[in-house]
Design a protein around this motif. Structure first.
Motif, PDB file in Angstrom:
ATOM      1  N   PRO A 112       7.111 103.296   3.137  1.00 51.79           N
ATOM      2  CA  PRO A 112       7.984 104.144   3.950  1.00 51.79           C
ATOM      3  C   PRO A 112       7.645 104.156   5.438  1.00 51.79           C
ATOM      4  O   PRO A 112       8.519 104.357   6.269  1.00 51.79           O
ATOM      5  CB  PRO A 112       7.789 105.536   3.347  1.00 51.79           C
ATOM      6  CG  PRO A 112       7.299 105.297   1.963  1.00 51.79           C
ATOM      7  CD  PRO A 112       6.525 104.017   2.028  1.00 51.79           C
ATOM      8  N   ASP A 113       6.383 103.945   5.792  1.00 52.23           N
ATOM      9  CA  ASP A 113       6.010 103.911   7.208  1.00 52.23           C
ATOM     10  C   ASP A 113       6.779 102.833   7.955  1.00 52.23           C
ATOM     11  O   ASP A 113       7.090 102.988   9.134  1.00 52.23           O
ATOM     12  CB  ASP A 113       4.514 103.595   7.382  1.00 52.23           C
ATOM     13  CG  ASP A 113       3.616 104.688   6.855  1.00 52.23           C
ATOM     14  OD1 ASP A 113       4.116 105.793   6.571  1.00 52.23           O
ATOM     15  OD2 ASP A 113       2.417 104.427   6.727  1.00 52.23           O
ATOM     16  N   LEU A 114       7.056 101.742   7.261  1.00 51.58           N
ATOM     17  CA  LEU A 114       7.712 100.618   7.916  1.00 51.58           C
ATOM     18  C   LEU A 114       9.215 100.775   8.033  1.00 51.58           C
ATOM     19  O   LEU A 114       9.831 100.149   8.889  1.00 51.58           O
ATOM     20  CB  LEU A 114       7.408  99.316   7.175  1.00 51.58           C
ATOM     21  CG  LEU A 114       6.022  98.776   7.401  1.00 51.58           C
ATOM     22  CD1 LEU A 114       5.819  97.510   6.624  1.00 51.58           C
ATOM     23  CD2 LEU A 114       5.786  98.515   8.864  1.00 51.58           C
ATOM     24  N   VAL A 115       9.812 101.595   7.181  1.00 46.06           N
ATOM     25  CA  VAL A 115      11.260 101.762   7.257  1.00 46.06           C
ATOM     26  C   VAL A 115      11.650 102.250   8.643  1.00 46.06           C
ATOM     27  O   VAL A 115      12.596 101.737   9.249  1.00 46.06           O
ATOM     28  CB  VAL A 115      11.778 102.705   6.148  1.00 46.06           C
ATOM     29  CG1 VAL A 115      13.258 102.983   6.334  1.00 46.06           C
ATOM     30  CG2 VAL A 115      11.527 102.090   4.774  1.00 46.06           C
ATOM     31  N   GLY A 116      10.910 103.186   9.180  1.00 43.15           N
ATOM     32  CA  GLY A 116      11.198 103.684  10.526  1.00 43.15           C
ATOM     33  C   GLY A 116      11.057 102.601  11.582  1.00 43.15           C
ATOM     34  O   GLY A 116      11.904 102.466  12.466  1.00 43.15           O
ATOM     35  N   LEU A 117       9.991 101.830  11.494  1.00 41.49           N
ATOM     36  CA  LEU A 117       9.780 100.733  12.436  1.00 41.49           C
ATOM     37  C   LEU A 117      10.923  99.737  12.367  1.00 41.49           C
ATOM     38  O   LEU A 117      11.501  99.356  13.390  1.00 41.49           O
ATOM     39  CB  LEU A 117       8.452 100.018  12.151  1.00 41.49           C
ATOM     40  CG  LEU A 117       8.250  98.681  12.878  1.00 41.49           C
ATOM     41  CD1 LEU A 117       8.147  98.893  14.377  1.00 41.49           C
ATOM     42  CD2 LEU A 117       7.029  97.963  12.334  1.00 41.49           C
ATOM     43  N   PHE A 118      11.266  99.305  11.158  1.00 37.69           N
ATOM     44  CA  PHE A 118      12.327  98.306  11.018  1.00 37.69           C
ATOM     45  C   PHE A 118      13.694  98.879  11.390  1.00 37.69           C
ATOM     46  O   PHE A 118      14.555  98.161  11.885  1.00 37.69           O
ATOM     47  CB  PHE A 118      12.320  97.706   9.618  1.00 37.69           C
ATOM     48  CG  PHE A 118      11.119  96.845   9.364  1.00 37.69           C
ATOM     49  CD1 PHE A 118      10.734  95.869  10.260  1.00 37.69           C
ATOM     50  CD2 PHE A 118      10.358  97.012   8.224  1.00 37.69           C
ATOM     51  CE1 PHE A 118       9.623  95.077  10.049  1.00 37.69           C
ATOM     52  CE2 PHE A 118       9.245  96.223   7.997  1.00 37.69           C
ATOM     53  CZ  PHE A 118       8.878  95.254   8.911  1.00 37.69           C
ATOM     54  N   THR A 119      13.885 100.165  11.185  1.00 38.32           N
ATOM     55  CA  THR A 119      15.136 100.796  11.611  1.00 38.32           C
ATOM     56  C   THR A 119      15.259 100.715  13.131  1.00 38.32           C
ATOM     57  O   THR A 119      16.319 100.383  13.668  1.00 38.32           O
ATOM     58  CB  THR A 119      15.186 102.264  11.142  1.00 38.32           C
ATOM     59  OG1 THR A 119      15.103 102.291   9.716  1.00 38.32           O
ATOM     60  CG2 THR A 119      16.465 102.943  11.597  1.00 38.32           C
ATOM     61  N   MET A 157      13.814  98.488  14.979  1.00 42.68           N
ATOM     62  CA  MET A 157      13.974  97.073  15.321  1.00 42.68           C
ATOM     63  C   MET A 157      15.423  96.612  15.165  1.00 42.68           C
ATOM     64  O   MET A 157      15.858  95.690  15.861  1.00 42.68           O
ATOM     65  CB  MET A 157      13.046  96.215  14.453  1.00 42.68           C
ATOM     66  CG  MET A 157      11.583  96.325  14.866  1.00 42.68           C
ATOM     67  SD  MET A 157      10.447  95.468  13.742  1.00 42.68           S
ATOM     68  CE  MET A 157      10.969  93.762  13.949  1.00 42.68           C
ATOM     69  N   LEU A 158      16.186  97.242  14.267  1.00 39.55           N
ATOM     70  CA  LEU A 158      17.595  96.877  14.091  1.00 39.55           C
ATOM     71  C   LEU A 158      18.404  97.101  15.367  1.00 39.55           C
ATOM     72  O   LEU A 158      19.420  96.444  15.589  1.00 39.55           O
ATOM     73  CB  LEU A 158      18.224  97.690  12.945  1.00 39.55           C
ATOM     74  CG  LEU A 158      17.835  97.291  11.537  1.00 39.55           C
ATOM     75  CD1 LEU A 158      18.381  98.303  10.540  1.00 39.55           C
ATOM     76  CD2 LEU A 158      18.316  95.890  11.205  1.00 39.55           C
ATOM     77  N   ALA A 159      17.950  98.015  16.211  1.00 38.69           N
ATOM     78  CA  ALA A 159      18.655  98.323  17.453  1.00 38.69           C
ATOM     79  C   ALA A 159      18.132  97.531  18.649  1.00 38.69           C
ATOM     80  O   ALA A 159      18.615  97.694  19.766  1.00 38.69           O
ATOM     81  CB  ALA A 159      18.543  99.821  17.739  1.00 38.69           C
ATOM     82  N   ALA A 187      14.214  89.979  11.829  1.00 39.92           N
ATOM     83  CA  ALA A 187      12.996  90.332  11.102  1.00 39.92           C
ATOM     84  C   ALA A 187      13.174  91.642  10.349  1.00 39.92           C
ATOM     85  O   ALA A 187      12.750  91.777   9.199  1.00 39.92           O
ATOM     86  CB  ALA A 187      11.816  90.430  12.074  1.00 39.92           C
ATOM     87  N   ALA A 188      13.819  92.595  10.994  1.00 38.25           N
ATOM     88  CA  ALA A 188      14.035  93.891  10.355  1.00 38.25           C
ATOM     89  C   ALA A 188      14.914  93.754   9.118  1.00 38.25           C
ATOM     90  O   ALA A 188      14.614  94.335   8.066  1.00 38.25           O
ATOM     91  CB  ALA A 188      14.660  94.863  11.355  1.00 38.25           C
ATOM     92  N   VAL A 189      15.980  92.994   9.216  1.00 40.94           N
ATOM     93  CA  VAL A 189      16.870  92.809   8.066  1.00 40.94           C
ATOM     94  C   VAL A 189      16.124  92.141   6.919  1.00 40.94           C
ATOM     95  O   VAL A 189      16.210  92.571   5.765  1.00 40.94           O
ATOM     96  CB  VAL A 189      18.128  91.995   8.460  1.00 40.94           C
ATOM     97  CG1 VAL A 189      18.916  91.574   7.233  1.00 40.94           C
ATOM     98  CG2 VAL A 189      19.003  92.815   9.400  1.00 40.94           C
ATOM     99  N   ARG A 190      15.369  91.085   7.229  1.00 45.49           N
ATOM    100  CA  ARG A 190      14.610  90.391   6.179  1.00 45.49           C
ATOM    101  C   ARG A 190      13.599  91.326   5.517  1.00 45.49           C
ATOM    102  O   ARG A 190      13.421  91.307   4.301  1.00 45.49           O
ATOM    103  CB  ARG A 190      13.889  89.184   6.757  1.00 45.49           C
ATOM    104  CG  ARG A 190      14.805  88.042   7.075  1.00 45.49           C
ATOM    105  CD  ARG A 190      14.007  86.822   7.526  1.00 45.49           C
ATOM    106  NE  ARG A 190      14.898  85.786   7.965  1.00 45.49           N
ATOM    107  CZ  ARG A 190      14.965  85.321   9.201  1.00 45.49           C
ATOM    108  NH1 ARG A 190      14.166  85.802  10.135  1.00 45.49           N
ATOM    109  NH2 ARG A 190      15.805  84.376   9.507  1.00 45.49           N
ATOM    110  N   ALA A 191      12.927  92.103   6.317  1.00 42.06           N
ATOM    111  CA  ALA A 191      11.908  92.998   5.771  1.00 42.06           C
ATOM    112  C   ALA A 191      12.535  94.129   4.967  1.00 42.06           C
ATOM    113  O   ALA A 191      12.066  94.453   3.873  1.00 42.06           O
ATOM    114  CB  ALA A 191      11.055  93.564   6.895  1.00 42.06           C
ATOM    115  N   LEU A 192      13.602  94.716   5.488  1.00 44.27           N
ATOM    116  CA  LEU A 192      14.236  95.827   4.790  1.00 44.27           C
ATOM    117  C   LEU A 192      14.807  95.402   3.438  1.00 44.27           C
ATOM    118  O   LEU A 192      14.911  96.212   2.519  1.00 44.27           O
ATOM    119  CB  LEU A 192      15.326  96.450   5.669  1.00 44.27           C
ATOM    120  CG  LEU A 192      14.793  97.283   6.836  1.00 44.27           C
ATOM    121  CD1 LEU A 192      15.909  97.603   7.823  1.00 44.27           C
ATOM    122  CD2 LEU A 192      14.117  98.552   6.345  1.00 44.27           C
ATOM    123  N   ALA A 193      15.147  94.135   3.301  1.00 40.58           N
ATOM    124  CA  ALA A 193      15.669  93.639   2.026  1.00 40.58           C
ATOM    125  C   ALA A 193      14.642  93.755   0.898  1.00 40.58           C
ATOM    126  O   ALA A 193      15.010  93.738  -0.273  1.00 40.58           O
ATOM    127  CB  ALA A 193      16.121  92.190   2.183  1.00 40.58           C
TER     128      ALA A 193
END
Length: 158
Positions: A120-127, A129-131, A140-146
């Protein structure tokens, strides 16, 4: 441990297996030195594996450049070893690999390790990164969030 530099690659492999069997963390400097000189692919991969098992954050700088190695087995094993030995110190390398590597296996392994360890810590980071204005960060964010299985993540990707 002297056999790590033996002329015969089978003898070097035996010596490496012995170091691993003993869990000899004191051998890490010798493993790093051998990795820099090793030309045999299967031994390079085995040395990287050993550094992942026996090393700590200090091996991140040694392993990070191997994410871009010409040998795909070396690249993937480097990602695994970075995650195992480097902990959070390896996260920037793993994130960069997700966005920049041309190797799908490297991207997937990096995303898997980050998701597994940081969750869960990374969901915020990758969110965030989407912007980003940087395409590689968004990709990278899309690949990781998958790799996350959570309703919050699904809504971000659709």
């Amino acid at each position: 441990m002297d056999n790590l530099s033996h002329d015969d690659s089978d003898e070097r492999l035996k010596a490496l297996k012995d170091v691993l069997r003993r869990g000899d963390r004191g051998a890490v400097p010798a493993l790093v030195e051998r990795l820099a000189a090793e030309q045999v692919s299967r031994l390079r991969v085995a040395l990287i594996f050993a550094l992942g098992k026996l090393g700590d954050r200090a091996v991140v700088d040694v392993l990070a450049p191997l994410v871009d190695d010409a040998d795909s087995n070396v690249r993937v094993r480097a990602i695994d070893a970075l995650s195992a030995a480097g902990g959070g110190a390896a996260d920037p390398v793993l994130v960069q690999a997700i966005g920049a590597s041309d190797d799908a296996a490297v991207r997937d392994r990096a995303a898997h390790h980050l998701a597994e360890r940081r969750g869960p810590d990374l969901v915020g980071l990758f969110t965030r990164m989407l912007a980003s204005e940087k395409v590689w960060k968004r990709e990278a964010a899309v690949r990781a969030l998958a790799h996350f299985d959570a309703p919050r993540v699904v809504s971000l990707l659709v």
